[in-house]
Design a protein around this motif. Structure first.
Motif, PDB file in Angstrom:
ATOM      1  N   SER A 119     -15.228 -79.370  58.407  1.00 41.79           N
ATOM      2  CA  SER A 119     -14.641 -78.711  58.725  1.00 41.79           C
ATOM      3  C   SER A 119     -13.636 -80.321  59.335  1.00 41.79           C
ATOM      4  O   SER A 119     -14.001 -81.365  59.845  1.00 41.79           O
ATOM      5  CB  SER A 119     -13.699 -77.380  60.128  1.00 41.79           C
ATOM      6  OG  SER A 119     -12.593 -77.912  60.150  1.00 41.79           O
ATOM      7  N   ASN A 153     -11.007 -80.324  61.746  1.00 45.84           N
ATOM      8  CA  ASN A 153     -10.816 -80.301  63.057  1.00 45.84           C
ATOM      9  C   ASN A 153     -12.513 -80.118  63.664  1.00 45.84           C
ATOM     10  O   ASN A 153     -13.508 -80.163  63.306  1.00 45.84           O
ATOM     11  CB  ASN A 153     -10.893 -78.430  63.012  1.00 45.84           C
ATOM     12  CG  ASN A 153     -10.216 -78.225  64.279  1.00 45.84           C
ATOM     13  OD1 ASN A 153     -11.173 -79.109  65.996  1.00 45.84           O
ATOM     14  ND2 ASN A 153      -9.550 -76.778  64.781  1.00 45.84           N
ATOM     15  N   LEU A 183     -14.542 -78.026  65.474  1.00 52.97           N
ATOM     16  CA  LEU A 183     -15.046 -77.166  64.479  1.00 52.97           C
ATOM     17  C   LEU A 183     -16.556 -78.030  63.796  1.00 52.97           C
ATOM     18  O   LEU A 183     -16.854 -77.547  62.649  1.00 52.97           O
ATOM     19  CB  LEU A 183     -14.226 -76.317  63.710  1.00 52.97           C
ATOM     20  CG  LEU A 183     -13.521 -75.076  64.885  1.00 52.97           C
ATOM     21  CD1 LEU A 183     -12.511 -74.481  63.907  1.00 52.97           C
ATOM     22  CD2 LEU A 183     -15.031 -74.133  65.789  1.00 52.97           C
ATOM     23  N   THR A 194     -10.046 -66.634  71.141  1.00 51.33           N
ATOM     24  CA  THR A 194      -8.701 -66.803  71.311  1.00 51.33           C
ATOM     25  C   THR A 194      -7.868 -66.439  72.069  1.00 51.33           C
ATOM     26  O   THR A 194      -6.530 -67.082  72.333  1.00 51.33           O
ATOM     27  CB  THR A 194      -8.630 -66.908  70.145  1.00 51.33           C
ATOM     28  OG1 THR A 194     -10.037 -66.739  69.047  1.00 51.33           O
ATOM     29  CG2 THR A 194      -7.430 -68.222  69.831  1.00 51.33           C
ATOM     30  N   SER A 243      -5.459 -76.129  57.850  1.00 49.02           N
ATOM     31  CA  SER A 243      -6.515 -76.590  58.548  1.00 49.02           C
ATOM     32  C   SER A 243      -7.252 -75.183  58.830  1.00 49.02           C
ATOM     33  O   SER A 243      -8.425 -74.985  58.788  1.00 49.02           O
ATOM     34  CB  SER A 243      -6.632 -77.719  59.312  1.00 49.02           C
ATOM     35  OG  SER A 243      -6.352 -78.809  59.128  1.00 49.02           O
ATOM     36  N   PHE A 244      -5.945 -74.010  58.916  1.00 47.36           N
ATOM     37  CA  PHE A 244      -6.117 -72.325  59.486  1.00 47.36           C
ATOM     38  C   PHE A 244      -7.664 -72.304  58.708  1.00 47.36           C
ATOM     39  O   PHE A 244      -8.669 -71.590  58.712  1.00 47.36           O
ATOM     40  CB  PHE A 244      -5.311 -72.298  59.655  1.00 47.36           C
ATOM     41  CG  PHE A 244      -4.358 -71.809  60.618  1.00 47.36           C
ATOM     42  CD1 PHE A 244      -4.753 -71.915  61.913  1.00 47.36           C
ATOM     43  CD2 PHE A 244      -3.198 -71.843  60.630  1.00 47.36           C
ATOM     44  CE1 PHE A 244      -4.315 -72.021  63.118  1.00 47.36           C
ATOM     45  CE2 PHE A 244      -2.315 -72.122  61.760  1.00 47.36           C
ATOM     46  CZ  PHE A 244      -3.190 -72.382  63.043  1.00 47.36           C
ATOM     47  N   GLN A 265      -9.874 -73.684  56.647  1.00 51.10           N
ATOM     48  CA  GLN A 265     -10.977 -74.333  57.039  1.00 51.10           C
ATOM     49  C   GLN A 265     -11.668 -73.626  58.607  1.00 51.10           C
ATOM     50  O   GLN A 265     -13.413 -73.195  58.945  1.00 51.10           O
ATOM     51  CB  GLN A 265     -11.611 -75.889  57.248  1.00 51.10           C
ATOM     52  CG  GLN A 265     -11.415 -76.587  56.138  1.00 51.10           C
ATOM     53  CD  GLN A 265     -10.787 -77.549  56.609  1.00 51.10           C
ATOM     54  OE1 GLN A 265     -10.573 -78.557  57.623  1.00 51.10           O
ATOM     55  NE2 GLN A 265     -11.866 -78.698  55.208  1.00 51.10           N
ATOM     56  N   ASP A 266     -11.119 -73.567  59.451  1.00 52.66           N
ATOM     57  CA  ASP A 266     -11.518 -72.741  60.115  1.00 52.66           C
ATOM     58  C   ASP A 266     -11.566 -71.109  60.637  1.00 52.66           C
ATOM     59  O   ASP A 266     -13.037 -70.861  60.942  1.00 52.66           O
ATOM     60  CB  ASP A 266      -9.928 -73.008  61.993  1.00 52.66           C
ATOM     61  CG  ASP A 266      -9.749 -74.696  62.354  1.00 52.66           C
ATOM     62  OD1 ASP A 266     -10.888 -75.262  61.606  1.00 52.66           O
ATOM     63  OD2 ASP A 266      -8.446 -74.693  63.141  1.00 52.66           O
ATOM     64  N   VAL A 285     -15.371 -72.004  68.402  1.00 52.16           N
ATOM     65  CA  VAL A 285     -14.249 -70.655  68.065  1.00 52.16           C
ATOM     66  C   VAL A 285     -12.721 -71.060  68.214  1.00 52.16           C
ATOM     67  O   VAL A 285     -11.302 -71.513  67.852  1.00 52.16           O
ATOM     68  CB  VAL A 285     -14.970 -69.770  66.633  1.00 52.16           C
ATOM     69  CG1 VAL A 285     -13.711 -69.528  66.063  1.00 52.16           C
ATOM     70  CG2 VAL A 285     -15.772 -70.091  65.836  1.00 52.16           C
ATOM     71  N   GLY A 340     -11.437 -73.691  68.626  1.00 56.53           N
ATOM     72  CA  GLY A 340     -10.699 -74.954  67.223  1.00 56.53           C
ATOM     73  C   GLY A 340      -9.518 -74.153  66.902  1.00 56.53           C
ATOM     74  O   GLY A 340      -8.648 -74.837  66.669  1.00 56.53           O
ATOM     75  N   LEU A 341      -9.620 -73.439  66.692  1.00 53.15           N
ATOM     76  CA  LEU A 341      -8.148 -72.557  66.902  1.00 53.15           C
ATOM     77  C   LEU A 341      -6.962 -72.918  67.211  1.00 53.15           C
ATOM     78  O   LEU A 341      -6.489 -73.486  66.721  1.00 53.15           O
ATOM     79  CB  LEU A 341      -8.763 -71.356  66.997  1.00 53.15           C
ATOM     80  CG  LEU A 341      -8.903 -70.374  65.173  1.00 53.15           C
ATOM     81  CD1 LEU A 341      -9.684 -68.742  66.131  1.00 53.15           C
ATOM     82  CD2 LEU A 341      -8.509 -70.843  63.887  1.00 53.15           C
ATOM     83  N   THR A 346      -5.846 -76.672  66.037  1.00 56.26           N
ATOM     84  CA  THR A 346      -4.821 -76.566  65.381  1.00 56.26           C
ATOM     85  C   THR A 346      -3.817 -75.568  65.715  1.00 56.26           C
ATOM     86  O   THR A 346      -2.329 -76.335  64.841  1.00 56.26           O
ATOM     87  CB  THR A 346      -5.111 -75.279  64.013  1.00 56.26           C
ATOM     88  OG1 THR A 346      -7.218 -75.945  64.076  1.00 56.26           O
ATOM     89  CG2 THR A 346      -5.086 -76.009  62.642  1.00 56.26           C
TER      90      THR A 346
END
Length: 269
Positions: free
Chosen positions: A3, A5, A8, A50, A219-220, A222-223, A243, A246-247, A250
Motif C-alpha cells: 500500500s 499508505n 499499512l 476505526t 488509496s482507500f 489499497q487500505d 488498520v 491507516g484508514l 487516509t
C-alpha cells in the motif's frame, strides 16, 4: 500486496513474519481454557476500532476548536503545530514498529491529529475572516464530502469495479510519491520566497487539489484490500488498531484536501 499508505505498506509481511495462524491457543489437561488474546481479527473489530480512533480525533479537534474560539489563539496555534508534527512522527513510529497494530500508538496519533485538524479547519475555512457561519458550512461540506468519498470507494471495492492489482499499486505509488515531492518543493519555495503556486488558490492549486483528492480516494482501495487480506489470513485482533490508524491517515488527508479545495472557490467568490 503493498500500500502507498505508510502505516499499512508492510502489513502483509508483518502478518507473515509473526506467524499468525488464526489465533489458536493450547489448553493443558485439567486446566480451564485460557483467554485467547490473539483471536482472529474480524470486520467488526476494524469497524469498532476505526470508530474509536475517529471519535478521539473529533474530540481533540473540538478541544482545540474551543481554545481558538475562546480567544487563546496563541495556544491554539501551538497545539495545531504540535499536532501536525506529533501526528507525522507517530505514523513513522508505527510504520517502523516490528509488530503491526498498537492501541496506544493509534490513539496517540488520533489525539495529535485531532489537535491539528481543529486549528487547520478554522484557519483554512476562514473562520476569523469570512465569518463563523460561512466557515462552519464549509467545514460541514468537507466532512460530508469525505464521508461520501469513503462510502463510494468502499462500494467500488466491494463490487470489484476497480481491481487492486500489483500494476495498480505501482502506478498509484509512483503518483503519490510525485505529488509528495511537488508538495515538499512548494513548501520550500513558500518558506524561502513567499510564493506558493500549489496552495495560493490559483488554477494550479485547484488542479493540484483535485489530483490529491483522487489519489487519496484511490488509496482507500489499497487500505480496504489489505484489511480484507488480514481478516482472511487470520491476523490477530490487535492488528485492527493498525488498520484503523491507516484508514484514519487516509481520511485525514482526504478531508484536508477537500477543505482546501472548497476554500479556493470561497476565495473566488
Amino acid at each position: 500486496m503493498r500500500s502507498t499508505n505508510p502505516v499499512l505498506r508492510n502489513l502483509p509481511e508483518k502478518v507473515a513474519n509473526n506467524g499468525y495462524e488464526g489465533g489458536q491457543t493450547a489448553t493443558l489437561p485439567g486446566r480451564a481454557p485460557e483467554i485467547d488474546r490473539n483471536r482472529p481479527m474480524t470486520v467488526d473489530d476494524v469497524v469498532t476500532k476505526t470508530s474509536i480512533t475517529l471519535g478521539v480525533i473529533v474530540a481533540f479537534a473540538a478541544v482545540n476548536f474551543v481554545i481558538f474560539l475562546s480567544g487563546n489563539v496563541g495556544l491554539g496555534s501551538i497545539l495545531t503545530f504540535v499536532g501536525a508534527i506529533g501526528g507525522f512522527i507517530t505514523t513513522l513510529v508505527h510504520a517502523f514498529r516490528r509488530e503491526f497494530g498498537s492501541k496506544t500508538v493509534t490513539l496517540i496519533y488520533a489525539a495529535f491529529e485531532g489537535l491539528f485538524l481543529g486549528g487547520f479547519s478554522l484557519v483554512v475555512s476562514g473562520w476569523f475572516t469570512a465569518g463563523g457561519a460561512d466557515a462552519g458550512l464549509m467545514i460541514f461540506q468537507a466532512i460530508l464530502g469525505t464521508i461520501g468519498v469513503f462510502i463510494g470507494m468502499l462500494v467500488i471495492y466491494r463490487r470489484g469495479a476497480i481491481r487492486v492489482t500489483p500494476r495498480f499499486n505501482r502506478i498509484l505509488t509512483g503518483l503519490i510519491f510525485g505529488v509528495a515531492i511537488m508538495a515538499l518543493g512548494n513548501l520550500l519555495l513558500a518558506v524561502f520566497t513567499g510564493v506558493s503556486p500549489l496552495r495560493d488558490g490559483g488554477t494550479m492549486s485547484i488542479i493540484f487539489g483535485v489530483v490529491c483528492i483522487v489519489l487519496a480516494a484511490l488509496s482507500f482501495l489499497q487500505d480496504f484490500d489489505l484489511a480484507d487480506k488480514l481478516v482472511r489470513t487470520g491476523a490477530p485482533e490487535n492488528a485492527a488498531w493498525g488498520v484503523a490508524l491507516g484508514l484514519a491517515v487516509t481520511l485525514v488527508w482526504l478531508y484536508t484536501e477537500i477543505l482546501r479545495l472548497l476554500s479556493y472557490f470561497s476565495d473566488d467568490r
